[in-house]
Design an enzyme around this catalytic site. Structure first.
Site, PDB file in Angstrom:
ATOM      1  N   ASP A  62      -5.805  14.221  62.251  1.00 25.88           N
ATOM      2  CA  ASP A  62      -4.357  14.189  62.053  1.00 25.88           C
ATOM      3  C   ASP A  62      -3.982  15.227  61.007  1.00 25.88           C
ATOM      4  OD1 ASP A  62      -5.471  12.849  59.896  1.00 25.88           O
ATOM      5  OD2 ASP A  62      -4.514  10.934  60.302  1.00 25.88           O
ATOM      6  N   ASN A 131      -1.729  -1.109  57.817  1.00 27.88           N
ATOM      7  CA  ASN A 131      -0.973  -1.710  58.928  1.00 27.88           C
ATOM      8  C   ASN A 131      -1.753  -1.599  60.252  1.00 27.88           C
ATOM      9  OD1 ASN A 131      -0.814   1.013  59.406  1.00 27.88           O
ATOM     10  ND2 ASN A 131       1.421   1.161  59.281  1.00 27.88           N
ATOM     11  N   HIS A 133      -3.205   1.189  61.309  1.00 21.27           N
ATOM     12  CA  HIS A 133      -3.147   2.504  61.959  1.00 21.27           C
ATOM     13  C   HIS A 133      -4.512   3.184  61.964  1.00 21.27           C
ATOM     14  CE1 HIS A 133      -1.864   4.806  58.058  1.00 21.27           C
ATOM     15  NE2 HIS A 133      -3.113   5.096  58.305  1.00 21.27           N
ATOM     16  N   GLU A 138       0.591   4.789  64.405  1.00 24.24           N
ATOM     17  CA  GLU A 138       1.211   3.675  63.710  1.00 24.24           C
ATOM     18  C   GLU A 138       1.389   2.488  64.663  1.00 24.24           C
ATOM     19  OE1 GLU A 138       1.279   3.854  60.652  1.00 24.24           O
ATOM     20  OE2 GLU A 138       2.372   5.529  59.797  1.00 24.24           O
TER      21      GLU A 138
HETATM   22  C1  GLP Z   1      -4.236   8.057  56.050  1.00 23.40           C
HETATM   23  C2  GLP Z   1      -4.950   8.810  57.184  1.00 23.40           C
HETATM   24  C3  GLP Z   1      -5.873   7.905  57.939  1.00 23.40           C
HETATM   25  C4  GLP Z   1      -6.724   7.119  56.952  1.00 23.40           C
HETATM   26  C5  GLP Z   1      -5.840   6.209  56.134  1.00 23.40           C
HETATM   27  C6  GLP Z   1      -6.594   5.288  55.188  1.00 23.40           C
HETATM   28  O1  GLP Z   1      -3.050   7.478  56.458  1.00 23.40           O
HETATM   29  N1  GLP Z   1      -4.053   9.412  58.112  1.00 23.40           N
HETATM   30  O2  GLP Z   1      -6.678   8.672  58.817  1.00 23.40           O
HETATM   31  O3  GLP Z   1      -7.668   6.350  57.661  1.00 23.40           O
HETATM   32  O4  GLP Z   1      -4.999   7.058  55.393  1.00 23.40           O
HETATM   33  O5  GLP Z   1      -6.754   5.884  53.926  1.00 23.40           O
HETATM   34  P1  GLP Z   1      -7.609   5.257  52.752  1.00 23.40           P
HETATM   35  O6  GLP Z   1      -9.023   5.439  53.147  1.00 23.40           O
HETATM   36  O7  GLP Z   1      -7.254   6.074  51.538  1.00 23.40           O
HETATM   37  O8  GLP Z   1      -7.198   3.840  52.636  1.00 23.40           O
END
Ligand code: GLP
Length: 241
Positions: A62, A131, A133, A138
């Site tokens: 992403d 959430n 995702h 989302e």
């Molecule tokens: C972002 C990324 C996701 C990632 C998520 C969780 O939103 N787009 O790919 O998995 O964060 O992040 P963290 O590991 O900091 O909780």
């Protein structure tokens, strides 16, 4: 689905590096998709310290939209700092999403086409949003959704503010994400989850009803999924197993 429980975040990094390392040993030239976020940082640290002769192709999972491609907040630059530069992955082996694309939809299509031409995703390493995702898919994302432009949920922007000096106003409102359709075609998926704050959503993702309001539930319908979670994140899972 295979679930590996790690003691803590560091142990998660070690176990994830063992799993990824084993897969890359079998297929050194694999196409691998890697996530940003805090969760995979211990994995990248392990790989930086232990991995040599990286020959894989990196696939962007992403990317924010509306940024210059040199902006340090771009996910491609984040991954470059954490893993791609230290492992000397050449530019031609980095399939990136342009964060400054004026035509986001055609940029998303171009990225997906390039992945397909390259032979698809061999290994998808993923993190989990609070959430549910995956990437930036989302809640409400169709399981058959293509790679596309998405609007970021408020909760996601709040969580992402940590990467923007705590200022939510700086966090972009939109992004491009690989769709759940192409993610479902990955030959191997590795989900990394750490922290008590993810315990609820991990339990719902792996053991709750499969529904598009929790995108990560698509994993329940897949084969070849390894979940690596620390004890905190797995705390509600172990109760229900
Ligand atoms: C972002 C990324 C996701 C990632 C998520 C969780 O939103 N787009 O790919 O998995 O964060 O992040 P963290 O590991 O900091 O909780």
């Amino acid at each position: 689905m295979h679930i590996i429980i790690a003691k803590d975040k560091q142990d998660l990094g070690k176990k994830a590096a063992e799993t990824v390392g084993m897969l890359l040993k079998k297929s050194p030239k694999a196409n691998i998709c890697l996530p940003t976020g805090n969760t995979p940082l211990p994995l990248y640290k392990e790989l930086r310290n232990t991995f040599t002769n990286a020959e894989f192709t990196y696939i962007a999972l992403d990317e924010y939209l509306g940024l210059d491609k040199h902006d340090p907040h771009c996910f491609s630059n984040w991954l470059a700092r954490e893993i791609l530069d230290p492992l000397d992955i050449p530019a031609k082996k980095r399939l990136l999403i342009d964060p400054s694309a004026a035509e986001a939809d055609s940029e998303a299509k171009r990225h997906e086409k390039k992945i397909t031409e390259q032979g698809g995703i061999d290994i998808a390493v993923l993190g989990l949003g609070h959430n549910g995702h995956i990437g930036f898919n989302e809640p409400g994302s169709a399981f058959k959704s293509p790679t596309r432009k998405v609007k970021l949920a408020d909760r996601t922007r709040k969580a992402n503010a940590a990467y923007w000096g705590g200022d939510i106003n700086k966090v972009p409102h939109s992004a491009i994400t690989l769709g759940l359709d192409i993610l479902s075609s990955a030959r191997q998926t590795i989900l990394l989850v750490s922290g008590k704050d993810k315990a609820d959503i991990l339990q719902k993702s792996l053991a709750g009803p499969v529904a598009e309001d929790i995108p990560a539930t698509y994993l329940q319908n897949m084969e070849n999924v390894v979940v690596i979670a620390d004890e905190d994140a797995a705390s509600k899972l172990t109760q229900s197993r």
